[in-house]
Design a protein around this motif. Structure first.
Motif, PDB file in Angstrom:
ATOM      1  N   ASN A   1      -9.050   2.060   1.193  1.00 29.29           N
ATOM      2  CA  ASN A   1      -7.995   2.465   0.540  1.00 29.29           C
ATOM      3  C   ASN A   1      -6.513   2.904   0.933  1.00 29.29           C
ATOM      4  O   ASN A   1      -5.641   2.712   0.377  1.00 29.29           O
TER       5      ASN A   1
ATOM      6  N   ALA B   1      -3.321   6.396  -2.447  1.00 34.74           N
ATOM      7  CA  ALA B   1      -4.305   6.044  -1.131  1.00 34.74           C
ATOM      8  C   ALA B   1      -4.781   7.052  -0.604  1.00 34.74           C
ATOM      9  O   ALA B   1      -6.048   6.536   0.245  1.00 34.74           O
TER      10      ALA B   1
ATOM     11  N   ARG C   1       1.158  -1.157   0.255  1.00 32.15           N
ATOM     12  CA  ARG C   1      -0.037   0.111  -0.181  1.00 32.15           C
ATOM     13  C   ARG C   1       1.253   1.038   0.268  1.00 32.15           C
ATOM     14  O   ARG C   1       0.659   2.257  -0.783  1.00 32.15           O
TER      15      ARG C   1
ATOM     16  N   SER D   1      -4.715  -2.153  -0.826  1.00 26.13           N
ATOM     17  CA  SER D   1      -4.411  -1.839  -2.223  1.00 26.13           C
ATOM     18  C   SER D   1      -4.106  -3.196  -2.067  1.00 26.13           C
ATOM     19  O   SER D   1      -4.034  -3.205  -3.377  1.00 26.13           O
TER      20      SER D   1
END
Lengths: 686, 686
Positions: free
Chosen positions: B201, A406, A179, B205
């Motif tokens: 999010n 993100a 992420r 991810s």
């Protein structure tokens, strides 16, 4: 590679032989992986990493994390060959009392060890924190430099094993790394398919590479631990991919080239035995009758790293000095943070609260403190394991730390942001916080419910062992959280956490004690090795009390309200957090009966136990044996201070799902119970 | 589906409205997921699962695990609609004192709740254990039936959330499920992309479906929580795939159809507010002015499950009776196990050891016990988190539990095997052991180093809360493990584990106490709710002592060697495990000084504290205040029994890497230290 010399080959084989000899000498340890990873470790230390054996604390160095800490020889041998301070005698003293070469690498014990590892999974997970810290520090000190051009740009290299890959904390952290698009992180997975129970096929059938692709990593596969060309190419490729962390699956044969034991579980964690060690030496062209054989030209060759390191360091210093000249304010910040100093007058921004029977929750007070400190302490950053609003961990106005993609409706993300989002991954959060403080001078915190400190415990313990100054914000710290019920209500956690040597468990009684607690924590952590701190905070509102002091909180326990020294019947009421108010109320009740009570607020038993005997005696005089402790938790930590006649008001069983007021009443955690216990203790004291 | 009636539609909408109403009434809770998962939960309970509301303990039932326990209404509403015992008044009493509907589902508290959930990840991980148990039980009772034809064949269904997916314990367990090819496990992942910090999010991810494919699962994706046809088809497909666990990623919109709050984090864990609840009712054709509205024809329709369940049950019973008639011996075993009885004379096979100053490690004694019990107790099975040889957890001659393709050179695997291989996944091991005991009558155990009980703690705590009789074999229980050093040496763990209500921490002093401990554990666990037990065992050899007794061990503490009652100077020396020998030795030293010592062996403080006051007084007479505790660990649990003048011999800091003998000496855990402490305590006692 083309420039791989006979001396390089010999040095790698020397590493293998030293590993086999060192384990054989002490009779126990882990030779296999140190043998099969020797080419990779040698390549990293001698060719890939930018580091300087003369200064293992150089800010610009690449970091190395041996996640498979049991293979400590992988690291020790390279620290010896590279000239970081270990000598042959240290390798000979492996795993013996007082040596620089303990069973698992220990930070601060052996120069060049970046982090204590051994409990599997922790190293890789903390390396994710290091990579995050590198980006945040760059954002503080040199945000505008082009990619790869800043003195604060460097890489984090990790060696991980099958065991690291199996542990859940690694899964959590690897998902976060994906992420976060941590292009500065390179993990080499030593896929040898052997663990202690031998062939891992009995317990592992997943496609690990595919799993890392699913996390969003850049994934490569290299066949053969001897394939140095392939390894070095893969590392170069990994460095070139700057928008994703890199995962290099390296297929090795454990204990190569031990003729009968390679590729077996026995080679993982036991001495190979004299005949096998001799056979290895023969195969590699060493004298089977000699131990710890290092040719002079080999050590001369590998110690060349000292010159190369010094040169790299000098080169970097030029860039650093140029940066410092151009950025005097940022340099000043860098210097302050590196010294772990706090800015003059920083405590002036701390909020305070007037005495107020209604009060506020200590988690809310903590949130106010963080937002007040945010502008004056840029080193402070943190977040939550998906409980930001409940933990009150968000500094007002701060951007989230993350790539811009993100971002969500609620959170504005940017790579140098400040608010951390761990997702529901408490264990990785703990390890990442350690990685952040291991990496550099920022001060991170992470929040979850106190209940879920259980999930983080592996990481918290390791932080305490290292003395690492992480800060945990543990809210919802008792049955006072109410309706979520016993699955979420801590009962044993205060005791279980206080049990960890080196961890400070701080449970403030009210809003002002919360501010004082933050002040004390940040002050104490000027010294890196004061270790991690867990702030235990209420969900429910608690009164703002009279008599709280910053100095008292810093001492761990202090007299909040005193008795009449001339009174005949005297009792000590001690407690922490939301139950201090019950002691205060009981004091009034008892006064009506002619019993004079001293209320001792105990925000931190750990700190109190560090005070000198005179202070402890002044707070808890030996002569007064009528004592009561009150805490909505098991009494275990209090018996030491209750003595023969003391009586705990405690909760020795699980909670229930109902509103907090009902629970405190039903479970007898009340001022009435405190007063009753005081009378009982007075009676027992006679 | 074609036969989906208006009443089905109305029932699903009723479930949504009840969820919104119940949270609104109490003012807190989690409405969103209960609303969006209503069609899925309804389909499972009313159409998919084979179960009988009148008998939630029916052995042949499918199991349902709500891994997202915060969405307890998802389950409670179906238990109400299906007629499992909950009524409307129970839903109205959500999250209040004494109700059957606590914040998170609690096993044994509410009929139809298979397992307590709430701490994320635990449910799914334990469901893996249930699926494993189902296979092992089939192997014990009906191994030869064709697939799907046995009364012991059924499915385990799980609803999991984004949070479950993020937790590492789920990753570990899912990898194990893939390795085990658990075709009887169906996980529906409620992918709503919302957690408490809103859009996931910001923290997630990864490609979850790809990750599960990498684990070797059968993976499907279904769009839309309202897509009942798609959901039912996917479940049918999942059931048809019998050689892999199934993962159905179901994309839903949280809190559907709440007009302003659906798809937001606010709908996850807060009441929607009166206007929004009213709007939901309007949209769904309910009276916005009424609460808890259930049409008579709806409840009549859904309670039809009682008849369908009874019919399914009767149908199954025919098969079961036929099996029983054909398999009288297996039926007898089934009956014995279900009653949790042990076979007559089972303790006769337990090994015993002669008094021996050299002795053996308690882990080795434990291994002998397991191999002795193996043939007489088929319900006993277990293994290790990759430390089989170190933990001594393998029953001699037993096959490994796993598909045949899991076999290795060292382990012969077969689907009904007995030796468990968890890999280096301690947390999943803990949750899986709970799942196994929740599922049926076998008795599982799992081993790791005591140090890594930290990694399992989330699962251990939940087992203790449920009273689940799992057995943990925790070896290498002190600095006595030696060279691996402080990362592996437990210091605080005994205290931290004893703090957990309902967990029994048992640390036998020698080989015979180890056998007695196993005996006591298996005897006690005749009652399911006596909870989990952790056996803490030495790596190093300890002497076989004189005076140990099975009865004493079962009481938790007992007099191992007594004083001369007429002696003037008397002292109590108490300790556990490898340190009891030090008390015994100190007793001799003290005798030479005219001090008469009673040695109290304390294998289990938890059991001792459950004894009546008279027994406790008989072991630790109040009048004798000269007391010493000795344990190579922090003293925290001992203060309660030390009183005002007692002195602990303890280890209040981390260990080091060296051989065990050196460590005990350097850290002052010696018989000399015990004797010195005894003299000090006598002096203090005056």
């Amino acid at each position: 590679p083309d420039d791989w010399s006979e001396l390089d080959r010999r040095a790698v084989d020397t590493a293998r032989v030293l590993a086999a000899d060192a384990v054989q000498k002490v009779g126990n340890g882990h030779p296999g992986t140190a043998m099969s990873l020797a080419p990779t470790a040698y390549s990293l230390f001698q060719r890939v990493m930018r580091h300087d054996p003369a200064d293992p604390h150089w800010v610009g160095r690449d970091r190395f994390v041996l996640s498979c800490g049991h293979s400590s020889l992988t690291l020790y041998v390279q620290l010896y060959l590279g000239g970081f301070g270990l000598e042959l005698a240290d390798l000979e003293a492996l795993r013996t009392w007082g040596s620089l070469t303990p069973g698992h690498p220990e930070y601060h014990h052996t120069k060049g060890v970046e982090i204590t590892t051994g409990p599997l999974g922790q190293g890789l997970a903390s390396a994710v924190g290091m990579a995050m810290a590198a980006r945040r520090e760059r954002g503080l000190f040199d945000p505008d430099a082009p990619a790869g051009q800043s003195p604060f740009d460097h890489f984090i290299y990790v060696l991980a094993s099958d065991g690291d890959i199996e542990e859940g904390v690694t899964s959590e952290a690897s998902s976060i790394a994906g992420r976060q698009q941590l292009g500065n992180l390179v993990v080499i997975y030593d896929h040898n398919d052997i663990s202690i129970e031998d062939d891992v096929n009995i317990a592992l059938s997943e496609d690990v590479a595919a799993r890392y692709e699913a996390y969003g990593w850049h994934v490569q596969q290299v066949q053969g631990g001897e394939n140095v060309t392939g390894i070095l190419e893969a590392i170069e490729n990994a460095k070139a991919v700057t928008d994703r962390p890199s995962f290099i699956e390296l297929r090795t044969i454990i204990a190569y080239p031990a003729p009968t034991l390679m590729n077996t579980g026995k080679a993982h964690g036991s001495a190979l035995g004299d005949p096998e060690v001799a056979a290895v030496k023969k195969i590699l062209g060493f004298d089977p009758d000699r131990s710890f054989q290092v040719d002079d030209e080999v050590i001369a060759h590998t110690r060349g790293l000292l010159d190369r390191g010094a040169a790299a360091r000098a080169d970097w210093q030029t860039g650093f000095d140029a940066w410092a000249a151009k950025n005097p304010q940022r340099k000043a910040l860098f210097d302050r943070l590196t010294a772990r100093d706090l800015p003059d007058g920083w405590t002036k921004v701390l909020p305070s609260w007037d005495v107020d029977p209604k009060g506020i929750a200590t988690r809310a007070a903590s949130g106010k403190v963080l937002s007040a400190l945010g502008p004056v302490l840029p080193e402070l950053w943190g977040g939550s394991a998906d409980l930001a609003e409940s933990n009150n961990t968000t500094i007002e106005g701060a951007d989230s730390f993350g790539p811009v993609d993100a971002a969500t409706k609620h959170w504005n993300a940017q790579p140098y942001g400040r608010t951390l989002h761990f997702g529901i991954r408490e264990h990785a959060m703990g390890a990442i916080l350690s990685g952040i403080v291991m990496h550099g001078p920022t001060r991170p915190y992470g929040g979850t419910f106190l209940q879920f400190s259980d999930y983080m415990r592996g990481a918290v313990r390791l932080a305490a062992l290292m003395g690492a100054p992480a800060i945990y914000v543990w809210t919802h710290d008792s049955i006072g959280l109410g309706e979520d019920g016993p699955t979420h209500q801590p009962v044993e956690h205060l005791a279980a956490l206080r049990a960890i040597p080196g961890l400070s468990v701080v449970r403030p009684a009210d809003a002002n004690e919360t501010a004082y607690a933050w002040q004390a924590v940040l002050d104490r952590q000027h010294d890196w090795f004061t270790g991690p701190v867990g702030l235990c905070l209420t969900r429910q509102a608690v009164p703002v009390l009279a008599g709280t002091t910053a100095d008292g909180v810093a001492k761990g326990a202090y007299i909040l309200a005193d008795w009449d020294p001339t009174a005949e019947r005297k009792v000590i009421l001690m407690g922490s957090g939301s139950e201090v108010q019950l002691a205060v109320a009981a004091r009034d009740t008892l006064a009506a009966d002619g019993i004079s009570a001293r209320v001792v607020s105990v925000p931190c038993l750990d700190w109190f136990e560090q005070q000198d005997a005179a202070y402890i005696e002044s707070v808890l005089p030996t002569a007064v044996t009528a004592r009561v402790s009150v805490e909505a938790a098991i009494a275990q930590p209090w018996w030491r201070w209750l003595g023969a006649h003391g009586t705990p008001v405690s909760l020795e069983h699980y909670g229930a799902s109902a509103d907090a007021t009902t629970l405190f009443t039903k479970f007898g955690i009340t001022s009435q119970a405190v007063a009753d216990a005081a009378r009982a203790s007075l009676a027992a004291a006679g």
